[in-house]
Design an enzyme around this catalytic site. Structure first.
Site, PDB file in Angstrom:
ATOM      1  N   HIS A 161      42.049  74.964 -58.929  1.00 31.24           N
ATOM      2  CA  HIS A 161      42.017  74.811 -57.466  1.00 31.24           C
ATOM      3  C   HIS A 161      40.773  75.409 -56.834  1.00 31.24           C
ATOM      4  O   HIS A 161      40.616  75.374 -55.614  1.00 31.24           O
ATOM      5  CB  HIS A 161      43.256  75.448 -56.847  1.00 31.24           C
ATOM      6  CG  HIS A 161      43.124  76.935 -56.572  1.00 31.24           C
ATOM      7  ND1 HIS A 161      42.653  77.827 -57.501  1.00 31.24           N
ATOM      8  CD2 HIS A 161      43.401  77.662 -55.458  1.00 31.24           C
ATOM      9  CE1 HIS A 161      42.651  79.036 -56.976  1.00 31.24           C
ATOM     10  NE2 HIS A 161      43.098  78.974 -55.734  1.00 31.24           N
ATOM     11  N   GLY A 162      39.881  75.992 -57.623  1.00 28.65           N
ATOM     12  CA  GLY A 162      38.688  76.596 -57.041  1.00 28.65           C
ATOM     13  C   GLY A 162      37.875  77.305 -58.098  1.00 28.65           C
ATOM     14  O   GLY A 162      38.125  77.175 -59.299  1.00 28.65           O
TER      15      GLY A 162
ATOM     16  N   ASP B  28      51.570  88.190 -53.750  1.00 36.70           N
ATOM     17  CA  ASP B  28      51.030  89.380 -54.390  1.00 36.70           C
ATOM     18  C   ASP B  28      51.769  90.589 -53.860  1.00 36.70           C
ATOM     19  O   ASP B  28      52.007  90.707 -52.661  1.00 36.70           O
ATOM     20  CB  ASP B  28      49.524  89.529 -54.112  1.00 36.70           C
ATOM     21  CG  ASP B  28      48.710  88.561 -54.947  1.00 36.70           C
ATOM     22  OD1 ASP B  28      48.816  88.615 -56.170  1.00 36.70           O
ATOM     23  OD2 ASP B  28      47.986  87.744 -54.351  1.00 36.70           O
TER      24      ASP B  28
ATOM     25  N   GLU C  45      34.459  73.936 -43.742  1.00 32.72           N
ATOM     26  CA  GLU C  45      33.069  73.710 -44.129  1.00 32.72           C
ATOM     27  C   GLU C  45      32.626  72.297 -43.752  1.00 32.72           C
ATOM     28  O   GLU C  45      33.352  71.325 -43.991  1.00 32.72           O
ATOM     29  CB  GLU C  45      32.883  73.872 -45.645  1.00 32.72           C
ATOM     30  CG  GLU C  45      32.705  75.304 -46.078  1.00 32.72           C
ATOM     31  CD  GLU C  45      32.261  75.419 -47.533  1.00 32.72           C
ATOM     32  OE1 GLU C  45      32.072  76.558 -47.988  1.00 32.72           O
ATOM     33  OE2 GLU C  45      32.094  74.381 -48.219  1.00 32.72           O
TER      34      GLU C  45
END
Length: 925
Positions: A848-849, A74, A648
């Protein structure tokens, strides 16, 4: 467009995409040379750099292009009007730097300024900006991804929060103004030999636009204040500190002269008392430099016995050039910032020494200095005359010591070749601005009060409209004018100044709507920073482990487990890991990937069988990775990072396909798994940065004209493209190794908490797959079924190969590749399996998410971390984060519904649902 853009989403996801540039970017990607079939946006797509995040494109391996922005990058940008500090102390708006220029950069270690050049000028369109205001009142507006220097390193503007410290370089200078074209010295003023020597150094003819004139202005001012001629040896001599004279030496060498700095100690005696005086001098043995300085207006002999003024030609220059003369003179002759009582500053002053018959000459020179200061909004005018014991006189010009006046003096003029005074002045500017924002401003007349410092006979110059008695009373007030609750300047200085950097605290940060172009600079310096409005500004993947444990077994020790992982696996922006690798060892990581980790005792030998590319891409070449990227990566290996990266502890919530789940090692609902989401950290970002700069600078040379500069691409036939692919593969090896080390710390955490070896707990990898990567693959490229070798760009997307593909592990080859889709920390994540239809629709790719639907700053404003944490814990989810605001930024409400993303993927046949996982413990950056 060379091919159509194809969007995979339901109506709700399409509406989300319409709120940013996702659809426009998908259309732009369709213009890449060599692109096949479609430009693709997956269900989780949102605006990125060039490509949408969740974008896919396959390009011909020979005739196509590779776009670093389409893999993971980015740009970070500033709006028009942002003032950029240049080498000679003037500022220019960032949009004017398209043709380059010399800027001030800050050394990250020493926090000292150095000069660098603009290599590349970038721009893009932006719809929102982050507005940051510090306690001292400095304001910067930037895109959310623009990095700003903090004590933790560079942090994106969108990740900053109220209370964070940011680096300021509070020298404002003055705006640039083109000097009028005028000849100062033609050359006839000198003997032929001197003129020839000056001409050879491009110092004659000397015009107002000569690129060396700014250096001469600084030297002339400094010489008048602290220099002399050694007539015997035709030497030019300057006196000062070693550091300041070394700065001067570099400038003099740029003029074409040799200069040397000498330092020593002298034994002195004053009033019968002896002491040692440390002195440094810079000597230039040159008749031509001496002649040049004299021709420009330097006193040719003893300054006490020669009348001189500020040269008329200097007084007629633009303000930024006059500043160079003044700052040079002040560097040698003006007192530095010193407080009387920790709060009120003594009046800065300069002094000239004259024989009595030249007293008026001294007044005239100081009057010139006062008039020049007035042009900068700085009040000066009180002149004190002191008689010396040898019959001479000393004239002292004092500058008003009101806070507003001092901030103007030190932020607009400051000191050249005196880094000690310069740094104190920069710090004083911020401290004084804090003072002025704490107390009410003084009245206009009160600001004209000039304290009378020193003793002796004085003849003050007082503004006619101000009562003289008022001046006299105000001059001797010794009580501080600021609240006693504030730290004394000297104490504040120790905590908040470091080199030329002053640390200030963010008091407000908010997102603002914006519709226009924003800009960024690539500079020729490894720090890649510059000064913007006073601020110092500049891939990933996922792994799942299964265990034999159940939620009932883990729940009693869950908090201890989360805390242990948090302790062993460093998280957060700029965090360094437990390993600190020398560059030679880091090169092995880049070249070997997970093989390096296993050889060094991290993980098990068979781990790599469950990792994409076996965790080691032999296409990698560490020599194609820049030194800057390696410096960023050598201490971050084995760390989570920040933003949406996490570890997680999860529980199997629902099994959709028991047969496939069993092959993946998922046997029952309630089974505990661990998901690790992290990437190549700063190293991967720097790799993309380096090659985007190359692409931007050479696209026209290659004949590439694309609808969006953010698509900056390299023809695959170019050497630079091959270099990038080798470097990208090295970054992928780094990312796989990074997750492998994190997995090692996770296994160690389970061992400590449960007292059993990880192999006894069944802690085997289910799969590890990259999210931002380009892969060389064979695909069907048209409706007729023709096949070709292509490079598939997957930005924020994951490979989703079906059964039978050789690229996936043998154990899964009969059923298909595990597809890992993490959700937000309060919602579910999914394991799917690759399906044949993805090869037809998306070049074997799946989401991907979940994808963001709320900006980070908006999440921080609307979702207090304490409430988010309480809500999660009420649902049995324990969270540890390096920063509380990350909890707000990553709240479930900030993301799209992962269930919809998974459902759309399943319905389209991109991948088929196997297992849904829900979080019970989260470690965030």
């Amino acid at each position: 467009m060379k091919v159509p853009a194809r969007i995979f989403a339901d109506e709700s996801l399409i509406e989300k995409m319409k709120t940013d540039s996702t659809l426009e970017q998908a259309a732009n990607v369709a213009c890449l040379p060599g692109v096949y079939r479609y430009s693709i946006a997956l269900p989780d797509a949102h605006q990125g750099y060039g490509f949408p995040v969740g974008g896919v494109a396959a390009v011909d391996s020979n005739q196509g292009t590779i776009s670093p922005g389409g893999i993971g990058y980015d740009i970070n940008c500033l709006p028009p009007g942002t003032r950029i500090l240049t080498r000679f102390g003037y500022t220019v708006p960032i949009e004017s730097l398209a043709r380059g220029g010399e800027l001030v950069s800050i050394d990250r270690d020493a926090k000292n300024p150095r000069i660098t050049r603009v290599k590349l000028f970038l721009w893009r369109r932006e719809s929102r900006l982050i507005a940051i205001r510090t306690r001292s009142g400095y304001v910067l507006k930037a895109s959310s991804d623009h990095p700003i220097l903090t004590p933790r390193g560079m942090v994106n503007a969108g990740e900053l929060k109220i209370g964070d410290r940011v680096a300021l370089h509070p020298f404002e200078g003055v705006p640039y103004e083109e000097p009028p074209s005028r000849i100062i010295l033609k050359g006839v003023e000198f003997p032929e030999e001197i003129a020839r020597e000056l001409s050879e150094r491009s110092l004659l003819p000397l015009t107002t636009r000569n690129p060396k004139l700014p250096i001469l202005l600084k030297l002339l001012g400094y010489f008048i204040g602290g220099g002399s001629f050694n007539g015997v040896d035709s030497e030019v001599v300057f006196y000062g500190s070693r550091e300041g004279l070394e700065e001067m030496k570099r400038d003099i060498e740029e003029l074409g002269y040799d200069a040397r700095v000498y330092c020593g100690t002298k034994d002195l005696k004053v009033n019968g008392k002896g002491f040692n005086d440390h002195e440094c001098v810079l000597r230039v043995a040159s008749r031509s430099l001496k002649a040049l300085l004299i021709a420009l207006g330097a006193p040719p002999g003893r300054k006490t016995h020669i009348p001189f003024r500020v040269p008329n030609w200097v007084m007629e220059l633009p303000l930024w050039m006059r500043r160079l003369f003044l700052a040079g003179y002040f560097g040698a002759a003006m007192s530095g910032p010193v407080t009387i009582n920790g709060y009120d500053f003594k009046q800065p002053h300069v002094a000239v020494f004259k024989v009595p018959e030249l007293e008026q000459s001294g007044y005239d020179f100081l009057s010139d200095i006062a008039r020049m200061l007035n042009d900068f909004g700085v009040e000066a005018g009180y002149v004190e005359k002191v008689y010396s014991s040898n019959g001479g006189i000393q004239l002292r010009l004092y500058v008003s010591s009101t806070p507003r006046n001092l901030t103007r003096l030190w932020s607009r003029v400051n000191y050249e070749y005196s880094p000690e005074k310069r740094r104190l002045a920069l710090a004083a500017v911020v401290w004084l601005r804090l003072i002025m924002r704490t107390i009410n401003p003084h009245s206009e007349d009160e600001q004209l009060t000039i304290a009378i410092a020193g003793g002796g006979y004085a003849e003050p110059i007082i503004p006619s409209h101000v009562n003289g008695r008022f001046i006299e009373r105000g001059a001797y007030v010794e009580e501080p004018m600021v609240p006693r609750s504030l730290l004394r300047f000297e104490d504040w200085l120790k905590a908040n100044a470091e080199g030329d950097v002053v640390w200030d605290i963010i008091e407000d940060i908010r997102e603002e709507k914006f519709n226009g172009l924003v800009y960024d600079l690539t500079i020729d310096d490894e720090a890649h920073d510059f000064i913007a409005d006073g601020f110092v500004v500049s891939n990933c993947g996922v792994r799942v482990l299964r265990t034999d444990l159940t939620e009932d077994e883990v729940r009693p020790k869950l908090r201890e487990l989360v805390n242990t992982i948090f302790e062993l696996a460093p998280a957060g922006v700029g965090e360094t890991g437990r390993l600190h690798l020398p560059i030679s060892e880091l090169n092995k990581v880049l070249d070997e990937g997970v093989d390096w980790a296993i050889r060094n005792g991290y993980g098990w030998a068979d781990d790599k069988e469950y990792i994409e590319q076996n965790g080691s891409w032999d296409f990698a070449d560490s020599s194609k990775v820049s030194q800057r990227a390696k410096e960023r990566g050598k201490d971050e290996i084995g760390t989570i990072g920040s933003g949406n990266h996490f570890i997680e502890i999860q529980v199997v919530d629902k099994i959709f396909n028991p047969d496939v789940a069993r092959v993946f090692g998922i046997e029952r609902e309630g089974q505990v798994t661990v998901m690790i989401h992290s990437g190549s950290r700063g190293l991967g970002h720097q790799v993309a940065t380096d090659y985007i700069r190359i692409a931007e600078s050479k696209m026209r040379q290659w004949g590439l004209y694309l609808p969006d500069r953010e698509l900056a691409a390299l023809p695959l036939t170019a050497r630079e493209a091959q270099d990038y692919l080798h470097a990208m593969a090295a970054a992928a090896n780094y990312a796989w190794t990074n997750r492998h080390l994190l997995m090692h710390w996770v296994r160690e955490s389970f061992r400590r908490v449960f007292g059993r070896d990880p192999d006894k707990l069944g802690m085997r990898i289910v799969y590890d797959v990259a999210h931002n990567i380009a892969k060389f693959e064979e695909h069907v490229i048209d409706d007729e079924g023709h096949r070709a070798k292509v490079w598939v760009h997957r930005k924020g997307a994951t490979r989703a190969f079906p059964a039978g593909r050789e690229e996936i592990p043998k154990v899964y080859r009969g059923i298909g590749q595990p597809v890992l889709i993490p959700g937000s920390m309060g919602t579910g994540s999914y394991i799917l399996v690759g399906f044949e239809k993805s090869m037809q629709l998306t070049f074997g790719t799946a989401p991907h998410g979940a994808g963001r639907q709320m900006s980070r700053s908006a999440a921080v404003r609307s979702l207090p971390p304490s409430k988010v944490k309480a809500a999660l814990e009420s649902r049995g989810i324990i969270i540890r984060s390096a920063e509380s605001e990350i909890i707000s930024e990553e709240a479930p409400e900030a993301y799209k519904n992962v269930d919809i993303v998974a459902e759309v993927s399943d319905a389209l046949g991109l991948a088929k649902k196997v297992v849904r996982l829900r979080p019970i413990g989260v470690v965030k950056g």
